[in-house]
Design a protein around this motif. Structure first.
Motif, PDB file in Angstrom:
ATOM      1  N   ARG A 163       0.845  -1.210   0.000  1.00 47.34           N
ATOM      2  CA  ARG A 163       0.000   0.000   0.000  1.00 47.34           C
ATOM      3  C   ARG A 163       0.872   1.247   0.000  1.00 47.34           C
ATOM      4  NH1 ARG A 163      -5.322   0.611   1.308  1.00 47.34           N
ATOM      5  NH2 ARG A 163      -4.807   2.588   0.324  1.00 47.34           N
ATOM      6  N   LYS A 164       1.938   1.203   0.830  1.00 50.33           N
ATOM      7  CA  LYS A 164       2.821   2.372   0.945  1.00 50.33           C
ATOM      8  C   LYS A 164       3.431   2.767  -0.387  1.00 50.33           C
ATOM      9  CE  LYS A 164       4.680   2.706   5.614  1.00 50.33           C
ATOM     10  NZ  LYS A 164       5.711   2.111   6.449  1.00 50.33           N
ATOM     11  N   ILE A 165       3.724   1.769  -1.221  1.00 55.34           N
ATOM     12  CA  ILE A 165       4.329   2.112  -2.512  1.00 55.34           C
ATOM     13  C   ILE A 165       3.276   2.239  -3.624  1.00 55.34           C
ATOM     14  CG2 ILE A 165       6.653   1.269  -1.969  1.00 55.34           C
ATOM     15  CD1 ILE A 165       5.954  -1.262  -3.600  1.00 55.34           C
ATOM     16  N   GLY A 166       2.036   2.411  -3.190  1.00 56.03           N
ATOM     17  CA  GLY A 166       0.988   2.829  -4.124  1.00 56.03           C
ATOM     18  C   GLY A 166       0.271   1.728  -4.882  1.00 56.03           C
ATOM     19  N   LYS A 167       0.458   0.487  -4.463  1.00 56.25           N
ATOM     20  CA  LYS A 167      -0.256  -0.593  -5.169  1.00 56.25           C
ATOM     21  C   LYS A 167      -1.696  -0.691  -4.642  1.00 56.25           C
ATOM     22  CE  LYS A 167       3.874  -2.013  -6.631  1.00 56.25           C
ATOM     23  NZ  LYS A 167       4.369  -1.642  -7.940  1.00 56.25           N
ATOM     24  N   THR A 168      -2.590  -1.083  -5.514  1.00 50.35           N
ATOM     25  CA  THR A 168      -3.933  -1.472  -5.069  1.00 50.35           C
ATOM     26  C   THR A 168      -3.824  -2.925  -4.607  1.00 50.35           C
ATOM     27  OG1 THR A 168      -5.031   0.009  -6.619  1.00 50.35           O
ATOM     28  CG2 THR A 168      -6.312  -1.872  -5.828  1.00 50.35           C
ATOM     29  N   VAL A 169      -4.234  -3.185  -3.359  1.00 50.13           N
ATOM     30  CA  VAL A 169      -4.092  -4.542  -2.822  1.00 50.13           C
ATOM     31  C   VAL A 169      -5.459  -5.193  -2.656  1.00 50.13           C
ATOM     32  CG1 VAL A 169      -3.267  -5.942  -0.886  1.00 50.13           C
ATOM     33  CG2 VAL A 169      -1.947  -3.942  -1.610  1.00 50.13           C
ATOM     34  N   ILE A 170      -5.577  -6.369  -3.242  1.00 49.83           N
ATOM     35  CA  ILE A 170      -6.777  -7.192  -3.040  1.00 49.83           C
ATOM     36  C   ILE A 170      -6.345  -8.357  -2.161  1.00 49.83           C
ATOM     37  CG2 ILE A 170      -8.552  -8.613  -4.137  1.00 49.83           C
ATOM     38  CD1 ILE A 170      -7.898  -7.109  -6.787  1.00 49.83           C
ATOM     39  N   ALA A 171      -6.976  -8.507  -0.997  1.00 53.11           N
ATOM     40  CA  ALA A 171      -6.572  -9.590  -0.088  1.00 53.11           C
ATOM     41  C   ALA A 171      -7.671 -10.641   0.009  1.00 53.11           C
ATOM     42  CB  ALA A 171      -6.288  -9.019   1.296  1.00 53.11           C
ATOM     43  N   ILE A 172      -7.235 -11.888   0.164  1.00 52.14           N
ATOM     44  CA  ILE A 172      -8.177 -12.966   0.511  1.00 52.14           C
ATOM     45  C   ILE A 172      -7.742 -13.446   1.888  1.00 52.14           C
ATOM     46  CG2 ILE A 172      -9.111 -15.230  -0.099  1.00 52.14           C
ATOM     47  CD1 ILE A 172      -8.192 -14.681  -3.005  1.00 52.14           C
ATOM     48  N   ASP A 173      -8.560 -13.207   2.887  1.00 54.25           N
ATOM     49  CA  ASP A 173      -8.143 -13.505   4.261  1.00 54.25           C
ATOM     50  C   ASP A 173      -9.369 -13.843   5.099  1.00 54.25           C
ATOM     51  OD1 ASP A 173      -7.112 -13.521   6.850  1.00 54.25           O
ATOM     52  OD2 ASP A 173      -5.720 -11.883   6.435  1.00 54.25           O
ATOM     53  N   LEU A 174      -9.327 -14.987   5.752  1.00 56.84           N
ATOM     54  CA  LEU A 174     -10.467 -15.409   6.567  1.00 56.84           C
ATOM     55  C   LEU A 174     -10.637 -14.574   7.840  1.00 56.84           C
ATOM     56  CD1 LEU A 174     -10.214 -19.259   6.121  1.00 56.84           C
ATOM     57  CD2 LEU A 174     -12.326 -17.929   5.877  1.00 56.84           C
ATOM     58  N   ASN A 175      -9.573 -13.908   8.249  1.00 61.08           N
ATOM     59  CA  ASN A 175      -9.645 -13.139   9.490  1.00 61.08           C
ATOM     60  C   ASN A 175      -9.933 -11.662   9.190  1.00 61.08           C
ATOM     61  OD1 ASN A 175      -9.238 -11.814  11.862  1.00 61.08           O
ATOM     62  ND2 ASN A 175      -7.104 -12.465  12.157  1.00 61.08           N
ATOM     63  N   PRO A 176     -11.169 -11.215   9.477  1.00 62.48           N
ATOM     64  CA  PRO A 176     -11.486  -9.816   9.142  1.00 62.48           C
ATOM     65  C   PRO A 176     -10.757  -8.820  10.039  1.00 62.48           C
ATOM     66  CG  PRO A 176     -13.306 -10.831  10.346  1.00 62.48           C
ATOM     67  CD  PRO A 176     -12.302 -11.922  10.104  1.00 62.48           C
ATOM     68  N   LEU A 177     -10.138  -9.316  11.107  1.00 64.66           N
ATOM     69  CA  LEU A 177      -9.428  -8.429  12.039  1.00 64.66           C
ATOM     70  C   LEU A 177      -7.939  -8.334  11.730  1.00 64.66           C
ATOM     71  CD1 LEU A 177     -10.979  -9.839  15.349  1.00 64.66           C
ATOM     72  CD2 LEU A 177     -11.834  -7.955  13.950  1.00 64.66           C
ATOM     73  N   SER A 178      -7.452  -9.155  10.816  1.00 64.75           N
ATOM     74  CA  SER A 178      -6.002  -9.158  10.573  1.00 64.75           C
ATOM     75  C   SER A 178      -5.564  -7.821  10.000  1.00 64.75           C
ATOM     76  CB  SER A 178      -5.626 -10.276   9.600  1.00 64.75           C
ATOM     77  OG  SER A 178      -5.939  -9.887   8.279  1.00 64.75           O
ATOM     78  N   ARG A 179      -4.305  -7.535  10.129  1.00 64.72           N
ATOM     79  CA  ARG A 179      -3.780  -6.269   9.591  1.00 64.72           C
ATOM     80  C   ARG A 179      -3.947  -6.255   8.075  1.00 64.72           C
ATOM     81  NH1 ARG A 179       1.426  -6.797  10.641  1.00 64.72           N
ATOM     82  NH2 ARG A 179       1.992  -4.667  10.129  1.00 64.72           N
TER      83      ARG A 179
END
Ligand code: ATP
Length: 258
Positions: free
Chosen positions: A172-188
């Motif tokens: 994110r810091k270097i300006g990428k759009t990040v799409i995450a797949i993560d079961l934990n909605p609380l994770s960083r």
């Protein structure tokens, strides 16, 4: 994998575990990947082990974002390669995204093992392994700062399944759009990504492939509208409320165990 009887109440979950264990035996999954999988399983239990309506909305937004990107890349680690090699290749084919191996425990034999699994699934080009993998993301302190100069380094959008938060933050810091797949909605990772699909990677990937195919013919204007209407904070909130409501119901009535 055949030894799990179909009528076992947790047959599907056990089959997924076997894929991860098999992946470890092939050098694809790291030991820490087993623990990460366990953390994911716990959250899947809370979600009811199904793809929820907010996850479906995030999948739609993710498909639109991939199709609108100039240079999308799918970042692949051991767990994602062990769970869905075929779907990673399919997603790459339908969306035009490059495939790049990027792992925390960066041993050459593991990089090669993951590449092999992807090639066996039909991948023609796998980045992140070999001499072009010498690009650097300075914001990342570990060896994972090494990325492919034909891949993540120049990508505008990166799909990161089953990931730790440090990388998501750096991307994110270097300006990428990040799409995450993560079961934990609380994770960083979940909290920091632009689009977070809170779902099991193994359930989500075939749905994401289908969604990209479905949206592919739409004009750019309509794809952009999907993204404009999408609010990741709200989606994460909806998932957390869904877990809360489910737990409230279970607290009152108990689990419905057949
Ligand atoms: P963060 O640094 O983002 O707070 P973390 O330290 O839990 O998270 P890792 O253990 O590195 O991160 O990454 C594993 C993440 O992937 C966890 O959030 C876990 O819930 C998730 N996960 C594990 N298995 C799956 C799966 N099959 N599908 C989707 N997510 C998964």
């Amino acid at each position: 994998m055949n030894e799990i009887p179909d009528d076992h109440p947790r047959a599907e979950s056990l089959r997924i575990r076997h894929k991860i264990i098999h992946g470890m035996e092939r050098n694809v999954v790291a030991k820490a990947g087993l623990i990460a999988h366990g953390r994911g399983e716990a959250f899947d239990y809370l979600l009811g082990e199904e793809t929820t309506p907010p996850a479906r909305k995030a999948i739609k937004a993710a498909a639109a974002a991939l199709l609108l990107s100039e240079y999308p890349v799918i970042s692949v680690n051991g767990n994602s390669a062990a769970l869905t090699p075929k779907e990673i290749v399919e997603l790459s084919e339908v969306s035009g995204a490059k495939i790049e191996v990027n792992i925390f425990y960066r041993r050459p034999e593991r990089l090669e093992a993951i590449k092999k699994v992807l090639e066996e699934a039909g991948a023609k080009e796998v980045l992140g392994v070999g001499e072009t993998a010498d690009g650097e993301i300075p914001e990342i302190s570990s060896v994972r700062r090494d990325v492919d100069r034909r891949g993540i380094l120049i990508a505008d959008t990166v799909l990161v399944p089953v990931e730790g938060g440090d990388r998501t933050q750096a991307l994110r810091k270097i300006g990428k759009t990040v799409i995450a797949i993560d079961l934990n909605p609380l994770s960083r990772t979940a909290q920091l990504a632009n689009i977070t699909i809170v779902d099991n990677h193994i359930r989500c990937m075939p749905l994401l492939v289908e969604e990209v195919k479905r949206l592919k013919g739409l004009p750019k204007k309509e794809l952009k509208k999907i993204l404009e209407d999408y609010d990741n904070k709200k989606i994460l909130g909806d998932v957390i409320k869904l877990i809360r409501d489910r737990l409230t119901e279970i607290a009152k009535k108990g689990m419905n165990i057949p």
